[in-house]
Design a protein around this motif. Structure first.
Motif, PDB file in Angstrom:
ATOM      1  N   LEU A 208       0.826  -1.195   0.000  1.00 40.30           N
ATOM      2  CA  LEU A 208       0.000   0.000   0.000  1.00 40.30           C
ATOM      3  C   LEU A 208       0.864   1.249   0.000  1.00 40.30           C
ATOM      4  CD1 LEU A 208      -2.654  -1.154   2.625  1.00 40.30           C
ATOM      5  CD2 LEU A 208      -2.724  -1.412   0.133  1.00 40.30           C
ATOM      6  N   ARG A 209       0.251   2.406  -0.210  1.00 40.40           N
ATOM      7  CA  ARG A 209       1.008   3.666  -0.274  1.00 40.40           C
ATOM      8  C   ARG A 209       1.793   3.945   1.011  1.00 40.40           C
ATOM      9  NH1 ARG A 209      -3.580   6.530  -2.798  1.00 40.40           N
ATOM     10  NH2 ARG A 209      -4.067   7.203  -0.680  1.00 40.40           N
ATOM     11  N   ASN A 210       1.251   3.528   2.162  1.00 41.22           N
ATOM     12  CA  ASN A 210       1.929   3.799   3.428  1.00 41.22           C
ATOM     13  C   ASN A 210       3.030   2.796   3.740  1.00 41.22           C
ATOM     14  OD1 ASN A 210       0.553   1.488   4.146  1.00 41.22           O
ATOM     15  ND2 ASN A 210      -0.774   2.475   5.676  1.00 41.22           N
ATOM     16  N   GLY A 211       3.288   1.882   2.790  1.00 40.60           N
ATOM     17  CA  GLY A 211       4.348   0.902   2.973  1.00 40.60           C
ATOM     18  C   GLY A 211       3.895  -0.407   3.568  1.00 40.60           C
ATOM     19  N   ALA A 212       2.630  -0.476   4.005  1.00 39.89           N
ATOM     20  CA  ALA A 212       2.120  -1.723   4.575  1.00 39.89           C
ATOM     21  C   ALA A 212       2.104  -2.825   3.516  1.00 39.89           C
ATOM     22  CB  ALA A 212       0.715  -1.505   5.130  1.00 39.89           C
ATOM     23  N   VAL A 213       2.474  -4.016   3.948  1.00 44.80           N
ATOM     24  CA  VAL A 213       2.513  -5.169   3.047  1.00 44.80           C
ATOM     25  C   VAL A 213       1.348  -6.094   3.379  1.00 44.80           C
ATOM     26  CG1 VAL A 213       3.840  -7.167   2.290  1.00 44.80           C
ATOM     27  CG2 VAL A 213       5.013  -5.021   2.821  1.00 44.80           C
ATOM     28  N   VAL A 214       0.574  -6.447   2.355  1.00 46.24           N
ATOM     29  CA  VAL A 214      -0.602  -7.296   2.522  1.00 46.24           C
ATOM     30  C   VAL A 214      -0.390  -8.589   1.740  1.00 46.24           C
ATOM     31  CG1 VAL A 214      -3.090  -7.490   2.170  1.00 46.24           C
ATOM     32  CG2 VAL A 214      -2.088  -5.274   2.752  1.00 46.24           C
TER      33      VAL A 214
END
Length: 316
Positions: free
Chosen positions: A239-245
């Motif tokens: 995601l844009r905030n760097g979170a990895v899903v």
């Protein structure tokens, strides 16, 4: 991030039967005399009491905003929405309906327009034909059906546009049949093609028009066109905030994104309505939808059905 869509509580003002096991539904607002405006090719989401949401093209007159008109074909092998409408929906019932939106718009064009409809695919095409007829623009509507007795909205269509603009192709009348490959083999200068219908018809038109230039072929599908039998593989979303899903093989990207706390609106979850559409910034998507035009696939993504190879960075 997706935003909620306006939902109106509309009243079923009328229901009548059309050929081809189709019900035509007229929807009105119980207080407001006019509904939100719509363009030819628009659809609405109808929220059914059985917990299902279904998308239906508006086939009425865009200049008559006193009502919305949809046509629903009974699909015995479907997921239950059309059967409920046919068996349970009666005049006076109230249905939550979203404001219209359009993934299948008529483009500004100086050239002729070629409209192709197969069976119930006439619903968005009818609104287009009505608009082009009213504007005095050159067009031909080619309507393909098994017979007149199975061609929904044909009677209304013949009363709306000139016979010079309408070509019928009926399987039970040899003199009216025309091969799609022959019909689309030569593109008139500046022509735009619009088509809609069942999966077999859609696949045949796509094949027959594959040599038409990019941007000249436009369609709306009721089901995803590509049946990919390749077993799904897990992949990652950033995601844009760097979170990895992490997206497991047995889960959709949409469900994984939602589980990560991202509010993303969805409706059909079958790749045909575009409600959950989002952008992607990097990566290699595997597109399995039937809504994105070819020129959008380099930067847009439909997470309810599409997947990716390796890591996909979304604009979410």
């Amino acid at each position: 991030m997706g935003s909620p869509r306006i939902i109106m509580k509309l009243i079923v003002a009328g229901v009548h039967v059309e050929p081809g096991d189709v019900r035509v539904i007229e929807l009105k607002h119980h207080r407001r005399p006019l509904l939100p405006a719509f363009e030819p090719g628009s659809h609405v989401d109808v929220h059914l009491p059985i917990g299902k949401v279904r998308q239906y093209s508006l086939c009425g007159d865009p200049e008559d905003l006193s009502r919305y008109t949809i046509a629903v074909k009974r699909e015995n092998g479907g997921r239950g929405g059309s059967a409920w409408i046919h068996d349970q929906l009666t005049p006076g019932a109230e249905l939550p309906v979203t404001a219209p939106r359009n993934h299948f718009p008529l483009k500004e064009s100086d050239g002729p327009v070629l409209l192709l409809a197969g069976g119930i695919g006439i619903t968005p095409i009818f609104a287009m034909a009505r608009a082009l007829w009213r504007q005095g623009k050159p067009f031909e509507l080619h309507y393909f059906a098994r017979s007149r007795s199975l061609a929904p909205l044909l009677g209304a269509l013949e009363k709306t546009i000139s016979s010079e603009n309408l070509r019928l192709h009926l399987d039970d009348q040899v003199e009216t049949r025309q091969d799609l490959e022959e019909l689309l083999s030569t593109r008139p200068s500046g022509a735009q093609l619009y088509y809609c219908g069942p999966p077999g018809f859609m696949a045949a038109v796509a094949l027959a028009s594959e040599d038409w230039p990019d941007g000249t072929v436009n369609f709306e599908a009721f089901q995803p066109l590509v049946q990919d039998d390749t077993p799904p593989e897990p992949f990652m979303i950033v995601l844009r905030n760097g979170a990895v899903v992490s997206v497991p093989a047995d889960k959709s990207a949409l469900s994984a994104i939602r589980a990560a706390g991202v509010l993303l609106m969805a409706s059909c979850e079958n790749g045909v309505c575009g409600t959950c559409e989002c952008g992607y910034l990097e990566g290699q998507p595997i597109h399995r939808d039937a809504v994105l035009p070819s020129n959008a696939r380099s930067h847009r993504f439909i997470p309810c059905v599409s997947r990716a190879t390796g890591v996909l960075k979304l604009d979410l």
